[in-house]
Design a protein around this motif. Structure first.
Motif, PDB file in Angstrom:
ATOM      1  N   LYS A 104       0.813  -1.214   0.000  1.00  0.00           N
ATOM      2  CA  LYS A 104       0.000   0.000   0.000  1.00  0.00           C
ATOM      3  C   LYS A 104       0.851   1.271   0.000  1.00  0.00           C
ATOM      4  N   PHE A 105       2.146   1.125  -0.008  1.00  0.00           N
ATOM      5  CA  PHE A 105       3.024   2.297   0.041  1.00  0.00           C
ATOM      6  C   PHE A 105       2.870   3.124  -1.231  1.00  0.00           C
ATOM      7  N   GLU A 106       3.001   4.444  -1.085  1.00  0.00           N
ATOM      8  CA  GLU A 106       2.937   5.345  -2.244  1.00  0.00           C
ATOM      9  C   GLU A 106       4.043   6.381  -2.138  1.00  0.00           C
ATOM     10  N   PHE A 107       4.835   6.520  -3.196  1.00  0.00           N
ATOM     11  CA  PHE A 107       5.870   7.547  -3.243  1.00  0.00           C
ATOM     12  C   PHE A 107       5.233   8.907  -3.494  1.00  0.00           C
ATOM     13  N   SER A 108       5.729   9.932  -2.817  1.00  0.00           N
ATOM     14  CA  SER A 108       5.305  11.292  -3.131  1.00  0.00           C
ATOM     15  C   SER A 108       6.014  11.745  -4.412  1.00  0.00           C
ATOM     16  N   LYS A 109       5.588  12.877  -4.938  1.00  0.00           N
ATOM     17  CA  LYS A 109       6.236  13.382  -6.151  1.00  0.00           C
ATOM     18  C   LYS A 109       7.711  13.649  -5.882  1.00  0.00           C
TER      19      LYS A 109
ATOM     20  N   ALA B 290       2.050  -5.284  -9.909  1.00  0.00           N
ATOM     21  CA  ALA B 290       2.049  -4.174 -10.863  1.00  0.00           C
ATOM     22  C   ALA B 290       2.254  -2.868 -10.118  1.00  0.00           C
ATOM     23  N   GLU B 291       2.974  -1.950 -10.755  1.00  0.00           N
ATOM     24  CA  GLU B 291       3.186  -0.623 -10.176  1.00  0.00           C
ATOM     25  C   GLU B 291       2.432   0.416 -10.991  1.00  0.00           C
ATOM     26  N   GLY B 292       1.789   1.346 -10.286  1.00  0.00           N
ATOM     27  CA  GLY B 292       1.216   2.509 -10.942  1.00  0.00           C
ATOM     28  C   GLY B 292       2.240   3.627 -10.958  1.00  0.00           C
ATOM     29  N   LEU B 293       2.163   4.470 -11.999  1.00  0.00           N
ATOM     30  CA  LEU B 293       3.171   5.507 -12.174  1.00  0.00           C
ATOM     31  C   LEU B 293       2.497   6.758 -12.713  1.00  0.00           C
ATOM     32  N   LEU B 294       2.666   7.875 -12.012  1.00  0.00           N
ATOM     33  CA  LEU B 294       2.253   9.168 -12.549  1.00  0.00           C
ATOM     34  C   LEU B 294       3.501   9.799 -13.156  1.00  0.00           C
TER      35      LEU B 294
ATOM     36  N   HIS C 142       7.858  12.366 -10.869  1.00  0.00           N
ATOM     37  CA  HIS C 142       6.971  11.210 -10.973  1.00  0.00           C
ATOM     38  C   HIS C 142       6.581  10.729  -9.575  1.00  0.00           C
ATOM     39  N   THR C 143       5.629   9.814  -9.519  1.00  0.00           N
ATOM     40  CA  THR C 143       5.284   9.121  -8.281  1.00  0.00           C
ATOM     41  C   THR C 143       5.281   7.625  -8.568  1.00  0.00           C
ATOM     42  N   GLY C 144       5.113   6.823  -7.532  1.00  0.00           N
ATOM     43  CA  GLY C 144       4.966   5.380  -7.693  1.00  0.00           C
ATOM     44  C   GLY C 144       3.976   4.871  -6.665  1.00  0.00           C
ATOM     45  N   PHE C 145       3.084   3.969  -7.081  1.00  0.00           N
ATOM     46  CA  PHE C 145       2.066   3.454  -6.161  1.00  0.00           C
ATOM     47  C   PHE C 145       1.624   2.074  -6.643  1.00  0.00           C
ATOM     48  N   SER C 146       0.879   1.378  -5.810  1.00  0.00           N
ATOM     49  CA  SER C 146       0.449   0.030  -6.148  1.00  0.00           C
ATOM     50  C   SER C 146      -0.522   0.047  -7.321  1.00  0.00           C
ATOM     51  N   GLY C 147      -0.243  -0.821  -8.294  1.00  0.00           N
ATOM     52  CA  GLY C 147      -1.125  -0.947  -9.443  1.00  0.00           C
ATOM     53  C   GLY C 147      -1.931  -2.229  -9.402  1.00  0.00           C
ATOM     54  N   ALA C 148      -1.848  -2.974  -8.297  1.00  0.00           N
ATOM     55  CA  ALA C 148      -2.593  -4.222  -8.126  1.00  0.00           C
ATOM     56  C   ALA C 148      -2.929  -4.373  -6.651  1.00  0.00           C
TER      57      ALA C 148
END
Length: 270
Positions: free
Chosen positions: A27-32, A47-51, A73-79
């Motif tokens: 559930k971790f999410e990177f800040s910008k 899977a990773e989500g990416l802005l 960019h950011t990084g967050f869970s994509g699954a």
């Protein structure tokens, strides 16, 4: 199921310009944020989500992430299970040095942030593992050279550059003889460049074209064959490992089994 948040980041001693990350998140999410380095990663599971550049992207299992220097960019869970991945952070001087002999300025820019290329994925995985574990300098140097060349030729700023030069037969034979004469040591790709007078790109391609394998694969085969001979003569696993120049017992075991399908101890008992 992926493990809970877990990460490890470190610098490789033999390649000081490369930082490594191995991590799994749920559930971790990177800040910008941004990196001064070129960030290249592989998704091993989930899977990773990416802005990235204003778009939400999904990077699934067995795909590659490429984030150019200074891009926010950011990084967050994509699954639902999160993601497990390995990252490289290549500083710009290291990349410049890697391509200094191709007579063309190289911009450390990759064309696309998500790459679906299983061959390159496996190259990156093997490179990351070689830097994480005990490996010969020639293995690390060769995998780095081959992997970055594939990455930049297919997805970056040197795809128009041709390496289709004539095979340098003389350099390939000099390198082969040097490795046979120095098989107990840990020779580097830079040493082979010096003794042959050939660039690492041309040397690796010429060697593989002539002998069907790369110089580091040749060295490992020679060491494995020598170690098999010593074991058959009754020399212990520990002494054989030291004599053949392996870093430690696990390094010896891993390469012996890769060559012959059994561990050294099982070979001695057969």
């Amino acid at each position: 199921m992926l493990a809970l948040e877990k990460s490890k980041i470190w610098r490789n001693q033999t390649l000081p310009g490369v930082e490594l990350l191995s991590a799994s998140y749920t559930k971790f999410e990177f800040s910008k944020h941004w990196h001064d380095e070129l960030a290249i990663g592989i998704i091993e599971d989930g899977a990773e989500g990416l802005l990235y550049k204003g778009s939400n992207l999904l990077v699934p299992k067995h795909h590659i992430i490429a984030i150019n220097p200074s891009e926010v960019h950011t990084g967050f869970s994509g699954a639902s299970t999160g993601w497990r991945y390995r990252m490289f952070y290549f500083d710009l001087p290291t990349l410049s040095k890697q391509f200094e002999n191709i007579d063309l300025p190289i911009a450390p820019v990759i064309d696309k942030p998500v790459i679906d290329d299983m061959f390159l994925f496996n190259d990156l995985l093997q490179l990351h593992l070689s830097l994480e574990r005990s490996s010969f300098d020639l293995t690390k140097d060769s995998l780095l050279t081959l992997t970055l060349e594939r990455l930049f030729k297919q997805y970056g700023s040197i795809k128009s550059v041709s390496y289709a030069k004539n095979i340098d037969i003389k350099s390939a034979y000099i390198a082969r003889d040097f490795l046979q004469d120095n098989w107990q040591r840990n020779p580097s790709l830079a040493e082979l460049e010096t003794v042959t007078g050939s660039t690492k790109f041309q040397l690796i391609h010429s060697f593989k074209a002539l002998f069907g394998i790369t110089p580091h694969q040749f060295l490992l085969i020679v060491k494995a064959k020598k170690s098999k001979q010593f074991l058959s003569e009754g020399i212990s696993c520990v002494e054989t490992s030291l004599t053949c120049g392996f870093y430690d017992q696990s390094h010896f075991n891993r390469n012996f089994k890769r060559a012959f399908g059994v561990t050294p101890s099982n070979y001695m008992c057969s």
